[in-house]
Scaffold this motif. Structure first.
Motif, PDB file in Angstrom:
ATOM      1  N   ASN A 125       0.842  -1.205   0.000  1.00 46.51           N
ATOM      2  CA  ASN A 125       0.000   0.000   0.000  1.00 46.51           C
ATOM      3  C   ASN A 125       0.872   1.248   0.000  1.00 46.51           C
ATOM      4  O   ASN A 125       2.022   1.220   0.440  1.00 46.51           O
ATOM      5  N   PHE A 126       0.304   2.340  -0.513  1.00 46.50           N
ATOM      6  CA  PHE A 126       1.079   3.578  -0.655  1.00 46.50           C
ATOM      7  C   PHE A 126       1.450   4.192   0.688  1.00 46.50           C
ATOM      8  O   PHE A 126       2.528   4.763   0.835  1.00 46.50           O
ATOM      9  N   VAL A 176       3.809  13.030  -4.378  1.00 47.30           N
ATOM     10  CA  VAL A 176       2.676  12.971  -3.467  1.00 47.30           C
ATOM     11  C   VAL A 176       1.978  11.615  -3.610  1.00 47.30           C
ATOM     12  O   VAL A 176       1.794  11.125  -4.728  1.00 47.30           O
ATOM     13  N   ALA A 177       1.593  11.045  -2.484  1.00 49.34           N
ATOM     14  CA  ALA A 177       0.909   9.747  -2.521  1.00 49.34           C
ATOM     15  C   ALA A 177      -0.444   9.880  -3.200  1.00 49.34           C
ATOM     16  O   ALA A 177      -1.138  10.878  -2.996  1.00 49.34           O
ATOM     17  N   PRO A 178      -0.835   8.887  -3.994  1.00 53.42           N
ATOM     18  CA  PRO A 178      -2.167   8.926  -4.607  1.00 53.42           C
ATOM     19  C   PRO A 178      -3.255   8.868  -3.532  1.00 53.42           C
ATOM     20  O   PRO A 178      -3.006   8.361  -2.434  1.00 53.42           O
ATOM     21  N   LEU A 179      -4.418   9.388  -3.847  1.00 58.39           N
ATOM     22  CA  LEU A 179      -5.554   9.287  -2.928  1.00 58.39           C
ATOM     23  C   LEU A 179      -5.931   7.827  -2.777  1.00 58.39           C
ATOM     24  O   LEU A 179      -5.770   7.045  -3.699  1.00 58.39           O
ATOM     25  N   GLU A 182      -7.623   5.823  -5.624  1.00 57.88           N
ATOM     26  CA  GLU A 182      -7.267   6.366  -6.944  1.00 57.88           C
ATOM     27  C   GLU A 182      -6.713   5.270  -7.859  1.00 57.88           C
ATOM     28  O   GLU A 182      -6.968   5.245  -9.054  1.00 57.88           O
ATOM     29  N   LEU A 183      -5.934   4.370  -7.261  1.00 61.19           N
ATOM     30  CA  LEU A 183      -5.367   3.272  -8.037  1.00 61.19           C
ATOM     31  C   LEU A 183      -5.642   1.967  -7.305  1.00 61.19           C
ATOM     32  O   LEU A 183      -5.618   1.925  -6.083  1.00 61.19           O
ATOM     33  N   PRO A 184      -5.876   0.894  -8.048  1.00 62.32           N
ATOM     34  CA  PRO A 184      -6.195  -0.380  -7.405  1.00 62.32           C
ATOM     35  C   PRO A 184      -4.966  -1.050  -6.792  1.00 62.32           C
ATOM     36  O   PRO A 184      -3.855  -0.828  -7.248  1.00 62.32           O
ATOM     37  N   MET A 281     -13.769  10.829 -12.567  1.00 61.53           N
ATOM     38  CA  MET A 281     -13.076   9.955 -11.631  1.00 61.53           C
ATOM     39  C   MET A 281     -13.987   8.805 -11.203  1.00 61.53           C
ATOM     40  O   MET A 281     -15.166   8.990 -10.975  1.00 61.53           O
TER      41      MET A 281
END
Lengths: 369, 77
Positions: A125-126, A176-179, A182-184, A281
Motif C-alpha cells: 500500500n502507498f 505525493v501519494a495517490p488518494l 485512486e489506483l487499485p 473519476m
C-alpha cells in the motif's frame, strides 16, 4: 561460517569469500512478508545474510497462498512474520532471524529500521511505501523498492549515492501519494503469483548486489518488467528538486504524520478545474445540496440532488463511492455539509467541497449543461 | 512528427503503446495537454512521464522519433 552451504556462490568469479563475508556481516529488514517478501526472504536467507528482520502484522489467508510461497495451507490464520521467520530459520539455521508481528506505523518505524543496514520494501500500500521512503531518507538507509500491478512490476534502489547524482528516492518519481481508491491494489486488481515471485526475487538479487558490491545495482534506475511480453524498460531517475520537502530530523518526521492526519481529518477544498476532473473519476459522487427551487439547475446525470434541509438524511445515507464532492450556490452550505460528512466518515472517505460554489465557477458549469 | 508512446500499468488499459503522429507539439507540457484531452482518464490519476527513458521533471523539448513512457505508481506487493 559454513562454507559448504555457500560453496556454489563463493566459487563464482567475482564473488568469493570476501563477498560471502559481507553477506554474513549484513542485516536486512524485510517489511511485508507477502508476495514480494516471501521469495525475497527465501533467497536472502539462503544466501547467508547475517541478520534478517521481518515486519508484518497480517495473518495468512487462503487467497495469499498462490503467491506467498513461504506458507502452507495449514498456516492459514497464523501470523505471517512468525511463520516466515520459522520457515527461513529451518532453511538456514546459521543466520539470525527476528520477527516483528507489529503494524508499521510512523511512531515505530524509525526504531524498527535503525537496527538494520538495508530495508527491503515488500509492502502492498502507498501509505507504508511513503512511510518507509521518508523514514529511510531520514536515516540514510538504502531501500530496495519493488511493486507490482497486474502483469507488471517495478524495482529500484533508493537513498544510495551512485557518485553522479545525489541519492534519489520514491518522491522524485511520485512526490505525493495517490488518494486512497485512486489506483487499485492487488486485492482489487489481481496479480499472477509468479509475477510477485519474479519481482521479489529481483529485489533479493539487488539487495545481494548492493551488499557485496558486485555488478550494477539499480541505483537511480527504475526497472519496469512486463510478464506478458517479457520486456524490460529501464528509466533513469532524475532528482525532482524543490517539488517536495523531506523531514530533517525525528520531530519533523513525526510532525509530518500529524500534518497528514490533519489532512485526513479535514475535507479538501477544490476549485472549478478540479471539479471537472472529479466528473471522470471512478468511485466518485457529486452532490448538489441546494434546495430544489435554486438556479441554475444542474445536469442531474452528473450531479445528485440531495438538499441540505435533509442533512440528517444525507448523513444516514450510505455512499459506496470513495470520493464525495459537495456543491452549493456559494460554497458555504457545502462547507458545513463537508465538515459533517468528514466527521462521520473520517479517513474512510475523501470529502471535497467546491470552494466558492456554483456562482464562482459558473463558466465551468455552463460547459456541463 | 512521429513519437512513440509506451504505457504502463493501469494506464495501458486506456492508452495502448503506439506510434503516433503529432503536429504542433514541441514539448512535454503540450504533450500532456494533448494526451489529457485525447485520453480523459489520465486526468483522474497520478502519473509520470519519461522522455527517452529519462524521468521528466520539468517542461522538456520533444523531437521526432522520441519515446515517451507514461507510468502510474504501483503499490501492489
Amino acid at each position: 561460517m559454513n562454507s559448504e552451504r555457500y560453496n556454489r556462490q563463493i566459487i563464482l568469479k567475482g564473488f568469493g569469500n570476501e563477498a560471502q563475508e559481507k553477506l554474513s556481516n549484513a542485516s536486512v529488514l524485510v517489511i511485508g512478508a507477502g508476495g514480494l517478501g516471501c521469495p525475497a526472504l527465501q533467497y536472502l536467507a539462503g544466501s547467508g545474510i547475517g541478520h534478517i528482520g521481518i515486519v508484518d502484522n497480517d495473518v495468512v489467508s487462503l487467497s495469499n497462498l498462490h503467491r506467498q510461497i513461504l506458507y502452507k495451507t495449514d498456516d492459514i490464520g497464523k501470523l505471517k512474520s512468525t511463520t516466515a521467520a520459522k520457515q527461513i530459520s529451518t532453511l538456514n539455521p546459521d543466520i539470525k532471524v527476528t520477527d516483528y508481528p507489529t503494524r508499521l506505523e510512523r511512531k515505530n518505524i524509525l526504531e524498527l529500521i535503525c537496527g538494520f543496514d538495508y530495508v527491503l520494501d515488500g509492502t502492498d500500500n502507498f501509505e507504508s511505501r511513503y512511510l518507509i521512503n521518508d523514514a529511510c531518507f531520514l536515516l540514510k538507509k538504502p531501500v530496495v523498492f519493488a511493486a507490482v500491478s497486474g502483469y507488471e512490476g517495478q524495482v529500484a534502489i533508493f537513498h544510495v549515492n551512485d557518485g553522479h547524482f545525489p541519492p534519489t528516492n520514491y518522491r522524485d518519481i511520485f512526490p505525493v501519494a495517490p488518494l486512497s481508491g485512486e489506483l487499485p491494489n492487488c486485492e482489487e486488481n489481481g496479480v499472477l503469483g509468479v509475477l510477485s515471485g519474479i519481482i521479489g526475487t529481483m529485489q533479493a538479487a539487488e539487495t545481494i548486489k548492493l551488499i557485496t558490491k558486485i555488478g550494477s545495482p539499480l541505483i537511480n534506475r527504475l526497472l519496469n518488467y512486463n510478464l506478458l511480453t517479457q520486456v524490460f524498460y529501464e528509466i533513469t531517475i532524475i532528482p525532482a528538486y524543490n517539488t517536495y520537502t523531506m523531514p530533517k530530523n525525528k520531530s519533523e518526521f513525526i510532525e509530518q504524520g500529524v500534518d497528514e492526519d490533519n489532512n485526513n481529518q479535514h475535507f479538501i477544498d477544490i476549485d472549478g478545474d478540479e471539479l471537472l476532473n472529479f466528473l471522470k473519476m471512478e468511485s466518485t459522487i457529486l452532490i448538489d445540496i441546494r434546495e430544489p427551487h435554486e438556479y441554475p439547475k444542474l445536469n442531474t446525470t452528473l450531479f445528485h440532488q440531495i438538499p441540505i434541509i435533509s442533512l440528517p438524511e444525507l448523513l444516514t445515507q450510505y455512499f459506496e463511492e470513495q470520493n464525495i464532492v459537495l456543491i452549493c450556490q456559494h460554497g458555504i452550505r457545502s462547507e458545513a455539509a463537508a465538515e459533517a460528512m468528514k466527521e462521520k466518515y473520517g479517513v474512510n472517505k475523501n470529502i471535497f467541497n467546491l470552494k466558492g460554489g456554483i456562482s464562482r465557477w459558473m463558466q465551468h458549469f455552463i460547459t456541463l449543461t | 512528427m512521429e513519437i512513440e508512446i509506451i504505457s504502463f500499468g493501469s494506464i495501458s488499459e486506456f492508452i495502448e503503446s503506439q506510434r503516433i503522429m503529432v503536429e504542433g507539439i514541441s514539448d512535454t507540457d503540450a504533450l500532456i495537454t494533448f494526451l489529457q484531452e485525447k485520453f480523459p482518464e489520465l486526468q483522474r490519476i497520478k502519473y509520470k512521464l519519461a522522455l527517452n527513458k529519462k524521468l521528466v521533471q520539468h517542461n522538456t523539448k520533444i523531437g521526432n522519433q522520441d519515446t515517451i513512457a507514461i507510468m502510474p505508481p504501483f503499490s501492489g506487493g
